[in-house]
Write a protein that holds these residues in place. Structure first.
Motif, PDB file in Angstrom:
ATOM      1  N   UNK A 144       0.797  -1.222   0.000  1.00 18.16           N
ATOM      2  CA  UNK A 144       0.000   0.000   0.000  1.00 18.16           C
ATOM      3  C   UNK A 144       0.833   1.277   0.000  1.00 18.16           C
ATOM      4  N   UNK A 145       2.102   1.125  -0.336  1.00 14.94           N
ATOM      5  CA  UNK A 145       2.923   2.245  -0.805  1.00 14.94           C
ATOM      6  C   UNK A 145       3.770   1.671  -1.925  1.00 14.94           C
ATOM      7  N   UNK A 146       3.170   1.549  -3.082  1.00 18.54           N
ATOM      8  CA  UNK A 146       3.719   0.765  -4.182  1.00 18.54           C
ATOM      9  C   UNK A 146       3.302   1.371  -5.513  1.00 18.54           C
ATOM     10  N   UNK A 147       4.121   1.167  -6.525  1.00 16.93           N
ATOM     11  CA  UNK A 147       3.703   1.474  -7.897  1.00 16.93           C
ATOM     12  C   UNK A 147       3.219   0.173  -8.524  1.00 16.93           C
ATOM     13  N   UNK A 148       1.952   0.137  -8.852  1.00 20.83           N
ATOM     14  CA  UNK A 148       1.325  -1.005  -9.507  1.00 20.83           C
ATOM     15  C   UNK A 148       1.196  -0.699 -11.000  1.00 20.83           C
ATOM     16  N   UNK A 149       1.913  -1.433 -11.815  1.00 20.00           N
ATOM     17  CA  UNK A 149       1.762  -1.301 -13.259  1.00 20.00           C
ATOM     18  C   UNK A 149       0.495  -2.056 -13.696  1.00 20.00           C
ATOM     19  N   UNK A 150      -0.021  -1.776 -14.901  1.00 14.38           N
ATOM     20  CA  UNK A 150      -1.255  -2.433 -15.339  1.00 14.38           C
ATOM     21  C   UNK A 150      -1.209  -3.954 -15.265  1.00 14.38           C
ATOM     22  N   UNK A 151      -0.072  -4.564 -15.584  1.00 11.64           N
ATOM     23  CA  UNK A 151       0.019  -6.029 -15.561  1.00 11.64           C
ATOM     24  C   UNK A 151      -0.196  -6.578 -14.161  1.00 11.64           C
ATOM     25  N   UNK A 152       0.359  -5.913 -13.153  1.00 15.67           N
ATOM     26  CA  UNK A 152       0.191  -6.367 -11.775  1.00 15.67           C
ATOM     27  C   UNK A 152      -1.261  -6.214 -11.327  1.00 15.67           C
ATOM     28  N   UNK A 153      -1.896  -5.135 -11.717  1.00  7.28           N
ATOM     29  CA  UNK A 153      -3.291  -4.917 -11.335  1.00  7.28           C
ATOM     30  C   UNK A 153      -4.216  -5.883 -12.048  1.00  7.28           C
ATOM     31  N   UNK A 154      -3.885  -6.250 -13.264  1.00  2.00           N
ATOM     32  CA  UNK A 154      -4.666  -7.253 -13.970  1.00  2.00           C
ATOM     33  C   UNK A 154      -4.612  -8.587 -13.225  1.00  2.00           C
ATOM     34  N   UNK A 155      -3.416  -8.954 -12.785  1.00  2.06           N
ATOM     35  CA  UNK A 155      -3.263 -10.188 -12.024  1.00  2.06           C
ATOM     36  C   UNK A 155      -3.987 -10.104 -10.683  1.00  2.06           C
ATOM     37  N   UNK A 156      -3.920  -8.945 -10.037  1.00  3.52           N
ATOM     38  CA  UNK A 156      -4.629  -8.766  -8.772  1.00  3.52           C
ATOM     39  C   UNK A 156      -6.122  -8.965  -8.972  1.00  3.52           C
ATOM     40  N   UNK A 157      -6.664  -8.382 -10.041  1.00  6.59           N
ATOM     41  CA  UNK A 157      -8.088  -8.538 -10.318  1.00  6.59           C
ATOM     42  C   UNK A 157      -8.480  -9.995 -10.531  1.00  6.59           C
TER      43      UNK A 157
END
Length: 213
Positions: A144-157
């Motif tokens: 929760x103090x991180x840079x999330x690139x689109x690929x990481x957020x896709x995996x999170x979803x």
């Protein structure tokens, strides 16, 4: 300097900012985003830190907080999931702007500073799906103090859809660049009144050192 707007070699995703404020603040007993530090509510401090460094900045909140007197002054992204904690804010942000990378900052980190955020931003690279600080408690990435690139957020979803609610699970691996925070105090979480008193003392000490140094 708005480093989030800068064109970084090999990185196509613009960097947006997200202040996570959708928690219930149950242990604190009062809204953590509204707690004052150095004369400002923490939401104001966190939003200012991020907005100076990103192309666009938003506040993550729950539907019930949409008309909150403090939050309503900021661009908002409203959670669409329930029972997911801060993950709901990340998923909602990615849904709203799927091509953006997100510099995420929880509102319970009042000792975070601009220099530390600049360290994260400078570490972005095409081969990494995220850039995170290493937690001083367990050496794992601080989600929760991180840079999330689109690929990481896709995996999170995908993991959330499968019922797995651990953001660290996404960040553990070679696709995440994990770096040491310039000072471990910047990752200090404030969830109780006692922790807040300690954070205020630490903040005052750092200000005095800076003033006299």
């Amino acid at each position: 300097m708005n480093t989030g707007c800068a064109s970084l070699p090999g990185l196509s995703a613009p960097l947006f900012g997200l202040v996570l404020t959708g928690g219930q603040s149950q242990r604190m007993g009062t809204d953590k985003a509204a707690l004052p530090y150095a004369g400002q509510p923490q939401l104001v401090r966190a939003f200012t830190l991020l907005s100076l460094r990103v192309a666009s900045c938003f506040v993550s909140l729950r539907e019930a907080q949409r008309n909150d007197p403090l939050r309503r002054h900021y661009p908002a992204i409203v959670d669409t999931l329930e029972g997911c904690g801060p993950i709901a804010g990340l998923v909602a942000a990615h849904t709203a702007y799927p091509h953006a990378a997100w510099l995420v900052l929880a509102c319970d980190m009042p000792l975070m500073d601009g220099a530390s955020l600049d360290v994260l931003i400078a570490q972005r690279a095409p081969r990494y799906h995220a850039v995170a600080f290493r937690s001083e408690h367990d050496s794992l990435p601080e989600p929760f103090c991180t840079i999330w690139e689109p690929a990481a957020l896709e995996l999170l979803g995908q993991q959330v859809a499968a019922g797995r609610l651990s953001p660290r699970r996404v960040l553990v691996g070679e696709a995440t660049r994990v770096v040491a925070a310039p000072s471990p105090v910047v990752l200090h979480n404030v969830n109780t009144g006692q922790e807040r008193e300690r954070a205020v003392e630490m903040m005052n000490t750092m200000r005095n050192v800076a003033r006299n140094g």
